[in-house]
Write a protein that holds these residues in place. Structure first.
Motif, PDB file in Angstrom:
ATOM      1  N   SER A 105       0.842  -1.184   0.000  1.00 43.14           N
ATOM      2  CA  SER A 105       0.000   0.000   0.000  1.00 43.14           C
ATOM      3  C   SER A 105       0.882   1.241   0.000  1.00 43.14           C
ATOM      4  CB  SER A 105      -0.901   0.016   1.235  1.00 43.14           C
ATOM      5  OG  SER A 105      -0.134   0.286   2.397  1.00 43.14           O
ATOM      6  N   ALA A 106       0.282   2.377  -0.316  1.00 42.15           N
ATOM      7  CA  ALA A 106       1.020   3.637  -0.284  1.00 42.15           C
ATOM      8  C   ALA A 106       1.608   3.897   1.102  1.00 42.15           C
ATOM      9  CB  ALA A 106       0.100   4.785  -0.698  1.00 42.15           C
ATOM     10  N   ASP A 107       0.819   3.636   2.151  1.00 41.45           N
ATOM     11  CA  ASP A 107       1.313   3.849   3.520  1.00 41.45           C
ATOM     12  C   ASP A 107       2.501   2.947   3.828  1.00 41.45           C
ATOM     13  OD1 ASP A 107      -0.519   5.816   4.092  1.00 41.45           O
ATOM     14  OD2 ASP A 107      -1.923   4.478   5.117  1.00 41.45           O
ATOM     15  N   GLN A 108       2.414   1.686   3.416  1.00 42.13           N
ATOM     16  CA  GLN A 108       3.512   0.753   3.692  1.00 42.13           C
ATOM     17  C   GLN A 108       4.791   1.169   2.974  1.00 42.13           C
ATOM     18  OE1 GLN A 108       1.435  -2.765   2.373  1.00 42.13           O
ATOM     19  NE2 GLN A 108       1.090  -3.488   4.468  1.00 42.13           N
ATOM     20  N   TRP A 109       4.657   1.545   1.704  1.00 41.02           N
ATOM     21  CA  TRP A 109       5.844   2.003   0.982  1.00 41.02           C
ATOM     22  C   TRP A 109       6.399   3.281   1.612  1.00 41.02           C
ATOM     23  CZ3 TRP A 109       8.387  -1.196  -1.665  1.00 41.02           C
ATOM     24  CH2 TRP A 109       7.852  -2.056  -2.633  1.00 41.02           C
ATOM     25  N   GLY A 110       5.518   4.194   1.961  1.00 40.29           N
ATOM     26  CA  GLY A 110       5.973   5.448   2.556  1.00 40.29           C
ATOM     27  C   GLY A 110       6.666   5.232   3.897  1.00 40.29           C
ATOM     28  N   ASP A 111       6.164   4.283   4.678  1.00 41.12           N
ATOM     29  CA  ASP A 111       6.785   3.994   5.981  1.00 41.12           C
ATOM     30  C   ASP A 111       8.222   3.510   5.815  1.00 41.12           C
ATOM     31  OD1 ASP A 111       4.508   4.751   7.338  1.00 41.12           O
ATOM     32  OD2 ASP A 111       3.789   2.705   7.682  1.00 41.12           O
ATOM     33  N   LEU A 112       8.503   2.773   4.739  1.00 37.87           N
ATOM     34  CA  LEU A 112       9.873   2.303   4.510  1.00 37.87           C
ATOM     35  C   LEU A 112      10.819   3.481   4.312  1.00 37.87           C
ATOM     36  CD1 LEU A 112       9.358  -0.731   2.086  1.00 37.87           C
ATOM     37  CD2 LEU A 112       9.883  -0.793   4.531  1.00 37.87           C
ATOM     38  N   VAL A 113      10.375   4.490   3.578  1.00 41.06           N
ATOM     39  CA  VAL A 113      11.205   5.673   3.362  1.00 41.06           C
ATOM     40  C   VAL A 113      11.395   6.433   4.668  1.00 41.06           C
ATOM     41  CG1 VAL A 113      11.337   7.913   2.201  1.00 41.06           C
ATOM     42  CG2 VAL A 113      10.572   5.888   0.930  1.00 41.06           C
ATOM     43  N   ARG A 114      10.311   6.647   5.391  1.00 38.86           N
ATOM     44  CA  ARG A 114      10.417   7.418   6.643  1.00 38.86           C
ATOM     45  C   ARG A 114      11.295   6.718   7.676  1.00 38.86           C
ATOM     46  NH1 ARG A 114       5.208   8.792   4.703  1.00 38.86           N
ATOM     47  NH2 ARG A 114       4.316   6.848   5.478  1.00 38.86           N
ATOM     48  N   ALA A 115      11.286   5.379   7.667  1.00 36.88           N
ATOM     49  CA  ALA A 115      12.094   4.618   8.627  1.00 36.88           C
ATOM     50  C   ALA A 115      13.585   4.714   8.339  1.00 36.88           C
ATOM     51  CB  ALA A 115      11.660   3.150   8.627  1.00 36.88           C
ATOM     52  N   ALA A 116      13.938   5.118   7.122  1.00 33.47           N
ATOM     53  CA  ALA A 116      15.352   5.233   6.772  1.00 33.47           C
ATOM     54  C   ALA A 116      16.041   6.368   7.511  1.00 33.47           C
ATOM     55  CB  ALA A 116      15.502   5.433   5.267  1.00 33.47           C
ATOM     56  N   TYR A 117      15.254   7.385   7.870  1.00 33.90           N
ATOM     57  CA  TYR A 117      15.816   8.556   8.545  1.00 33.90           C
ATOM     58  C   TYR A 117      14.716   9.119   9.437  1.00 33.90           C
ATOM     59  CZ  TYR A 117      18.729  12.854   8.792  1.00 33.90           C
ATOM     60  OH  TYR A 117      19.519  13.913   9.215  1.00 33.90           O
ATOM     61  N   PRO A 118      14.419   8.429  10.546  1.00 39.36           N
ATOM     62  CA  PRO A 118      13.240   8.792  11.361  1.00 39.36           C
ATOM     63  C   PRO A 118      13.273  10.201  11.924  1.00 39.36           C
ATOM     64  CG  PRO A 118      14.080   6.623  11.950  1.00 39.36           C
ATOM     65  CD  PRO A 118      15.100   7.231  11.045  1.00 39.36           C
ATOM     66  N   ALA A 119      14.463  10.730  12.178  1.00 39.24           N
ATOM     67  CA  ALA A 119      14.567  12.048  12.805  1.00 39.24           C
ATOM     68  C   ALA A 119      14.370  13.180  11.805  1.00 39.24           C
ATOM     69  CB  ALA A 119      15.929  12.197  13.480  1.00 39.24           C
ATOM     70  N   TYR A 120      14.306  12.881  10.530  1.00 35.44           N
ATOM     71  CA  TYR A 120      14.288  13.925   9.516  1.00 35.44           C
ATOM     72  C   TYR A 120      12.903  14.549   9.393  1.00 35.44           C
ATOM     73  CZ  TYR A 120      15.103  16.434   5.183  1.00 35.44           C
ATOM     74  OH  TYR A 120      15.223  17.420   4.231  1.00 35.44           O
ATOM     75  N   THR A 121      12.856  15.882   9.399  1.00 35.40           N
ATOM     76  CA  THR A 121      11.572  16.591   9.285  1.00 35.40           C
ATOM     77  C   THR A 121      11.599  17.673   8.196  1.00 35.40           C
ATOM     78  OG1 THR A 121      12.239  18.161  11.011  1.00 35.40           O
ATOM     79  CG2 THR A 121      10.992  16.209  11.714  1.00 35.40           C
ATOM     80  N   GLY A 122      12.677  17.731   7.419  1.00 33.60           N
ATOM     81  CA  GLY A 122      12.813  18.789   6.427  1.00 33.60           C
ATOM     82  C   GLY A 122      12.168  18.455   5.091  1.00 33.60           C
ATOM     83  N   ALA A 123      12.474  19.275   4.099  1.00 35.84           N
ATOM     84  CA  ALA A 123      11.951  19.072   2.751  1.00 35.84           C
ATOM     85  C   ALA A 123      12.537  17.811   2.135  1.00 35.84           C
ATOM     86  CB  ALA A 123      12.297  20.278   1.884  1.00 35.84           C
TER      87      ALA A 123
END
Length: 313
Positions: free
Chosen positions: A189-207
């Motif tokens: 799903s879109a959420d599952q794919w997106g979670d993989l990206v976010r997990a690569a750098y959890p502290a990141y909040t920028g553009a």
């Protein structure tokens, strides 16, 4: 700067003046776990601080091959930017796009090696850290997506040719290739794919980098199904509504379509009946902002292209 090893450009029929700007950096530049080779092209017209394009070759290829077979270096003479050409030293020429190390920010392996090349270029070659972009084909396209996901603080935009979603090749092992992913059999799903990206750098909040996807519907190495999965992933990461997708058919050439999703954080170029899509340097430079003439805007009267929706279902 270090001179080229005699990769003999004379034998390749390249002028000495043109070849002089293509060099291999032979001094250490980072941990470089898989011993990637590091090449650069520095035009005589280099504008300092230099905008920088990282260009990643496909499997069964190399940096010198990609230098010869794409026009990034020739365009660099016109626009004055720097080109970094990483080169895999694996027997099949593939990059690591699936290990736990490469899929983590500062984790290691090929993604970190490429970032270390960028850091070297900033320190030693006048590269501008605010204007670094990445592109690649097939395995190199998949690594461009990995870099966009794991190092959003380094890259401003990515152009991905025949690539796959971030994490699709996870667990591929030492040969860096996963047949199920390549065949388009890994779906989420879109959420599952997106979670993989976010997990690569959890502290990141920028553009995050904007993404352009080029993919042939008949791609024989990485299935066109991965184009659709990438749309799901990056729409989720970037907050893009895939239902807003005006499309211009026949651009930049026959059998291609330009789809601009929700204002342009994601752009797609599906190519009907095409196997491996050739690199379109001019459109990439427009995408990166190195060339300043804007992409055409599809007229709102055109029928929106069918595409997956950015939902968790």
């Amino acid at each position: 700067m270090h001179p080229l090893r005699p990769v003999t450009f004379l034998a390749l029929g390249i002028s000495a003046v043109y070849a002089a700007g293509f060099r291999q950096i032979t001094e250490p530049f980072g941990p470089n776990r898989n011993n990637l080779s590091f090449y650069v092209y520095e035009p005589l017209s280099l504008k300092i601080p230099a905008k920088t394009v990282v260009a990643l070759h496909p499997c069964f290829s190399s940096a010198p091959d990609y230098f010869l077979n794409t026009l990034y270096s020739a365009s660099a003479d016109t626009y004055g930017y720097l080109v970094i050409y990483p080169s895999s030293t694996q027997p099949d020429g593939c990059f690591d796009v699936g290990s736990e190390l490469t899929l983590q920010h500062n984790g290691g392996s090929d993604s970190l090696s490429v970032v270390e090349m960028v850091r070297y270029a900033v320190e030693r070659l006048h590269a501008d850290p605010e204007h670094v972009y990445v592109t690649g084909t097939e395995s190199g396209g998949a690594l461009a997506g990995v870099l966009a996901g794991a190092y959003p603080d380094v890259f401003g935009a990515a152009a991905i040719y025949g690539g796959a979603p971030f994490g699709c090749f996870a667990g591929a092992g030492d040969d860096f290739w996963d047949a199920a992913c390549a065949a388009g059999q890994v779906t989420k799903s879109a959420d599952q794919w997106g979670d993989l990206v976010r997990a690569a750098y959890p502290a990141y909040t920028g553009a995050r980098p904007k993404i352009v996807l080029w993919h042939g519907t008949e791609d024989s190495r990485i299935s066109f199904a991965n184009y659709q999965q990438q749309l799901l992933q990056w729409s989720n990461v970037l907050g893009t509504d895939l239902s807003k997708n005006p499309t211009l058919n026949g651009y930049p050439r026959a059998n291609y379509s330009l789809t601009i999703f929700d204002g342009g954080s994601i752009v797609g170029y599906p190519a009907t009946g095409v196997d491996r899509v050739p690199v379109d340097v001019q459109d990439d430079l427009l995408w990166f902002g190195i060339a300043v003439h804007p992409l055409p805007v599809p007229p709102p009267s055109q029928t929106p292209a069918a595409g997956p929706q950015a939902t968790s279902s």
